[in-house]
Scaffold this motif. Structure first.
Motif, PDB file in Angstrom:
ATOM      1  N   ALA A   6       0.812  -1.208   0.000  1.00  0.00           N
ATOM      2  CA  ALA A   6       0.000   0.000   0.000  1.00  0.00           C
ATOM      3  C   ALA A   6       0.851   1.266   0.000  1.00  0.00           C
ATOM      4  CB  ALA A   6      -0.916  -0.003   1.220  1.00  0.00           C
ATOM      5  N   VAL A   7       2.138   1.147   0.223  1.00  0.00           N
ATOM      6  CA  VAL A   7       3.002   2.319   0.356  1.00  0.00           C
ATOM      7  C   VAL A   7       2.986   3.214  -0.887  1.00  0.00           C
ATOM      8  CG1 VAL A   7       5.403   3.066   0.639  1.00  0.00           C
ATOM      9  CG2 VAL A   7       4.445   1.328   2.141  1.00  0.00           C
ATOM     10  N   PRO A   8       3.107   2.703  -2.103  1.00  0.00           N
ATOM     11  CA  PRO A   8       3.085   3.605  -3.256  1.00  0.00           C
ATOM     12  C   PRO A   8       1.769   4.371  -3.384  1.00  0.00           C
ATOM     13  CG  PRO A   8       3.929   1.476  -3.909  1.00  0.00           C
ATOM     14  CD  PRO A   8       3.426   1.334  -2.513  1.00  0.00           C
ATOM     15  N   VAL A  60      -7.861   0.347   5.823  1.00  0.00           N
ATOM     16  CA  VAL A  60      -8.542  -0.532   6.776  1.00  0.00           C
ATOM     17  C   VAL A  60      -9.320  -1.608   6.034  1.00  0.00           C
ATOM     18  CG1 VAL A  60     -10.420  -0.619   8.477  1.00  0.00           C
ATOM     19  CG2 VAL A  60      -8.652   1.126   8.667  1.00  0.00           C
ATOM     20  N   ILE A  61     -10.038  -1.227   4.995  1.00  0.00           N
ATOM     21  CA  ILE A  61     -10.808  -2.214   4.226  1.00  0.00           C
ATOM     22  C   ILE A  61      -9.876  -3.234   3.580  1.00  0.00           C
ATOM     23  CG2 ILE A  61     -12.269  -2.496   2.180  1.00  0.00           C
ATOM     24  CD1 ILE A  61     -13.599   0.183   2.992  1.00  0.00           C
ATOM     25  N   TRP A  62      -8.774  -2.759   2.986  1.00  0.00           N
ATOM     26  CA  TRP A  62      -7.826  -3.689   2.367  1.00  0.00           C
ATOM     27  C   TRP A  62      -7.214  -4.621   3.402  1.00  0.00           C
ATOM     28  CZ3 TRP A  62      -5.100   0.765  -0.629  1.00  0.00           C
ATOM     29  CH2 TRP A  62      -5.870   1.099  -1.744  1.00  0.00           C
ATOM     30  N   ASP A  63      -6.869  -4.093   4.570  1.00  0.00           N
ATOM     31  CA  ASP A  63      -6.241  -4.923   5.596  1.00  0.00           C
ATOM     32  C   ASP A  63      -7.201  -5.964   6.158  1.00  0.00           C
ATOM     33  OD1 ASP A  63      -3.867  -3.633   5.229  1.00  0.00           O
ATOM     34  OD2 ASP A  63      -4.143  -2.242   6.904  1.00  0.00           O
ATOM     35  N   PHE A  64      -8.477  -5.624   6.236  1.00  0.00           N
ATOM     36  CA  PHE A  64      -9.453  -6.606   6.689  1.00  0.00           C
ATOM     37  C   PHE A  64      -9.613  -7.729   5.671  1.00  0.00           C
ATOM     38  CE2 PHE A  64     -10.937  -4.014  10.160  1.00  0.00           C
ATOM     39  CZ  PHE A  64     -11.570  -4.920  10.998  1.00  0.00           C
ATOM     40  N   ASN A  65      -9.420  -7.417   4.395  1.00  0.00           N
ATOM     41  CA  ASN A  65      -9.673  -8.397   3.343  1.00  0.00           C
ATOM     42  C   ASN A  65      -8.433  -9.135   2.854  1.00  0.00           C
ATOM     43  OD1 ASN A  65     -12.450  -7.970   3.237  1.00  0.00           O
ATOM     44  ND2 ASN A  65     -12.169  -6.131   2.019  1.00  0.00           N
ATOM     45  N   VAL A  66      -7.290  -8.938   3.492  1.00  0.00           N
ATOM     46  CA  VAL A  66      -6.079  -9.629   3.048  1.00  0.00           C
ATOM     47  C   VAL A  66      -6.241 -11.131   3.289  1.00  0.00           C
ATOM     48  CG1 VAL A  66      -4.788  -9.381   5.206  1.00  0.00           C
ATOM     49  CG2 VAL A  66      -3.574  -9.613   3.073  1.00  0.00           C
ATOM     50  N   THR A  84      -5.150 -13.911   9.998  1.00  0.00           N
ATOM     51  CA  THR A  84      -6.014 -12.732  10.036  1.00  0.00           C
ATOM     52  C   THR A  84      -7.457 -13.217  10.146  1.00  0.00           C
ATOM     53  OG1 THR A  84      -6.210 -12.696   7.638  1.00  0.00           O
ATOM     54  CG2 THR A  84      -4.419 -11.394   8.610  1.00  0.00           C
ATOM     55  N   ILE A  85      -8.384 -12.263  10.132  1.00  0.00           N
ATOM     56  CA  ILE A  85      -9.791 -12.649  10.213  1.00  0.00           C
ATOM     57  C   ILE A  85     -10.191 -13.464   8.990  1.00  0.00           C
ATOM     58  CG2 ILE A  85     -12.142 -11.726  10.259  1.00  0.00           C
ATOM     59  CD1 ILE A  85     -11.038  -9.393  11.908  1.00  0.00           C
ATOM     60  N   GLY A  86      -9.648 -13.102   7.827  1.00  0.00           N
ATOM     61  CA  GLY A  86      -9.941 -13.865   6.610  1.00  0.00           C
ATOM     62  C   GLY A  86      -9.434 -15.299   6.682  1.00  0.00           C
ATOM     63  N   ILE A  87      -8.231 -15.479   7.204  1.00  0.00           N
ATOM     64  CA  ILE A  87      -7.669 -16.826   7.369  1.00  0.00           C
ATOM     65  C   ILE A  87      -8.499 -17.614   8.383  1.00  0.00           C
ATOM     66  CG2 ILE A  87      -5.632 -18.132   8.135  1.00  0.00           C
ATOM     67  CD1 ILE A  87      -5.136 -16.737   5.495  1.00  0.00           C
ATOM     68  N   PHE A  88      -8.851 -16.974   9.495  1.00  0.00           N
ATOM     69  CA  PHE A  88      -9.679 -17.625  10.517  1.00  0.00           C
ATOM     70  C   PHE A  88     -11.006 -18.079   9.919  1.00  0.00           C
ATOM     71  CE2 PHE A  88     -13.181 -17.128  13.535  1.00  0.00           C
ATOM     72  CZ  PHE A  88     -12.831 -18.084  14.472  1.00  0.00           C
ATOM     73  N   THR A  89     -11.650 -17.198   9.159  1.00  0.00           N
ATOM     74  CA  THR A  89     -12.940 -17.519   8.558  1.00  0.00           C
ATOM     75  C   THR A  89     -12.811 -18.678   7.580  1.00  0.00           C
ATOM     76  OG1 THR A  89     -13.599 -15.216   8.771  1.00  0.00           O
ATOM     77  CG2 THR A  89     -14.837 -16.547   7.220  1.00  0.00           C
TER      78      THR A  89
END
Length: 131
Positions: A6-8, A60-66, A84-89
């Motif tokens: 996300a840095v660029p 925040v949205i991108w980080d939740f969806n990684v 992450t939450i995505g991996i847990f799910t």
């Protein structure tokens, strides 16, 4: 999203926002004796606040969806330290076949992101910005 990806996007958007700050405001503050640091925090940051809000919300949205990068590299391991939450799910729903818990986690994440987005939209409407 992995942090460095996300840095660029963030850097280009912040640079674009800071180049749009009215130079006469900064010059007037410096003539009044304002230091560079104080000019930045009290003039530049408030003027680029809408851009900061957009960048923050998207991050925040991108980080939740990684999911992809973490799953391909470590599958949330070792010992769930990179999960992450995505991996847990995903693990709950499709590895452990606990579909209910996986679906509940997905709905919870959706509600959290919806609440954050509504706070952002309320801020935009309150500040008079056009949607």
């Amino acid at each position: 999203m992995v942090v460095w990806q996300a840095v660029p996007y963030i850097a280009i958007n912040l640079y674009a926002a800071t180049t749009q700050v009215d130079k006469s405001c900064l010059e007037a503050a410096q003539l009044d004796g304002c230091s560079k640091l104080r000019c930045y925090w009290q003039i530049t940051v408030p003027l680029i606040k809408p851009s900061l809000m957009v960048i923050t919300m998207l991050s925040v949205i991108w980080d939740f969806n990684v999911f992809n990068q973490i799953w391909l590299v470590s599958q949330g391991g070792p010992r769930e330290t990179t999960a992450t939450i995505g991996i847990f799910t995903y693990k709950k729903a499709f590895v452990s076949f606990d579909i209910g818990t996986g679906a509940a986690a997905s709905v919870l994440v959706t509600l959290i992101l919806l609440a954050l987005t509504s706070v952002y939209i309320r801020y935009l409407l309150k500040s008079g910005e056009d949607l």
